[in-house]
Design a protein around this motif. Structure first.
Motif, PDB file in Angstrom:
ATOM      1  N   MET A   1       0.852  -1.151   0.000  1.00 27.38           N
ATOM      2  CA  MET A   1       0.000   0.000   0.000  1.00 27.38           C
ATOM      3  C   MET A   1       0.906   1.225   0.000  1.00 27.38           C
ATOM      4  SD  MET A   1      -2.836   1.090   2.767  1.00 27.38           S
ATOM      5  CE  MET A   1      -3.953  -0.115   2.152  1.00 27.38           C
ATOM      6  N   ILE A   2       0.612   2.148  -0.913  1.00 17.80           N
ATOM      7  CA  ILE A   2       1.411   3.363  -1.012  1.00 17.80           C
ATOM      8  C   ILE A   2       0.617   4.516  -0.397  1.00 17.80           C
ATOM      9  CG2 ILE A   2       2.514   4.999  -2.568  1.00 17.80           C
ATOM     10  CD1 ILE A   2       2.854   2.671  -4.533  1.00 17.80           C
ATOM     11  N   ALA A  56       6.040   1.760  -0.813  1.00 21.59           N
ATOM     12  CA  ALA A  56       4.968   1.035  -0.131  1.00 21.59           C
ATOM     13  C   ALA A  56       5.269   0.820   1.350  1.00 21.59           C
ATOM     14  CB  ALA A  56       4.741  -0.310  -0.807  1.00 21.59           C
ATOM     15  N   VAL A  57       4.195   0.763   2.124  1.00 22.87           N
ATOM     16  CA  VAL A  57       4.296   0.388   3.537  1.00 22.87           C
ATOM     17  C   VAL A  57       3.603  -0.957   3.708  1.00 22.87           C
ATOM     18  CG1 VAL A  57       4.460   2.759   4.371  1.00 22.87           C
ATOM     19  CG2 VAL A  57       2.225   1.682   4.171  1.00 22.87           C
ATOM     20  N   HIS A  58       4.001  -1.673   4.745  1.00 25.64           N
ATOM     21  CA  HIS A  58       3.491  -3.019   4.981  1.00 25.64           C
ATOM     22  C   HIS A  58       3.150  -3.191   6.460  1.00 25.64           C
ATOM     23  CE1 HIS A  58       5.156  -4.121   1.032  1.00 25.64           C
ATOM     24  NE2 HIS A  58       6.165  -3.353   1.387  1.00 25.64           N
ATOM     25  N   GLY A  59       2.517  -4.274   6.784  1.00 32.58           N
ATOM     26  CA  GLY A  59       2.271  -4.631   8.174  1.00 32.58           C
ATOM     27  C   GLY A  59       1.517  -3.572   8.944  1.00 32.58           C
ATOM     28  N   ARG A  63      -1.742  -1.253   7.996  1.00 34.30           N
ATOM     29  CA  ARG A  63      -2.956  -1.424   8.798  1.00 34.30           C
ATOM     30  C   ARG A  63      -3.416  -0.078   9.356  1.00 34.30           C
ATOM     31  NH1 ARG A  63      -0.989  -5.017  11.613  1.00 34.30           N
ATOM     32  NH2 ARG A  63      -1.632  -6.723  10.272  1.00 34.30           N
ATOM     33  N   GLN A  64      -2.466   0.745   9.801  1.00 35.21           N
ATOM     34  CA  GLN A  64      -2.820   2.062  10.351  1.00 35.21           C
ATOM     35  C   GLN A  64      -3.423   2.957   9.276  1.00 35.21           C
ATOM     36  OE1 GLN A  64      -2.547   2.881  13.741  1.00 35.21           O
ATOM     37  NE2 GLN A  64      -3.960   4.427  12.967  1.00 35.21           N
TER      38      GLN A  64
END
Length: 80
Positions: A1-2, A56-59, A63-64
């Motif tokens: 997710m970016i 991108a961010v993960h985890g 989720r946040q």
């Protein structure tokens, strides 16, 4: 997710695409669906994917972002 606020300085907007190994890219355009197989063109999409993956961010971070979006959409005064 970016994240929306990710720094995309110097990046062109990109169309939706699916990268299949090093052999093929499927590109979704407004009026057509392209299959790209030329190695130099596939490589360009691979570089674009890598650049986007770096943003991108993960985890927990992803989720946040999702939780923040849900909260914003369900805030009082927001039309259903």
């Amino acid at each position: 997710m970016i994240p929306l606020d990710a720094d995309r300085t110097g990046m062109w907007p990109v169309e939706s695409f699916r990268l299949f190994d090093d052999d093929q890219v499927n590109v979704e355009l407004v009026a057509a669906y392209l299959t790209v197989t030329q190695p130099n063109e596939v490589a360009a999409y691979a570089r674009t994917f890598a650049a986007l993956a770096d943003l991108a961010v993960h985890g927990d971070a992803a989720r946040q972002l999702i939780e923040n979006a849900v909260e914003a959409l369900s805030a009082p005064g927001r039309a259903p």
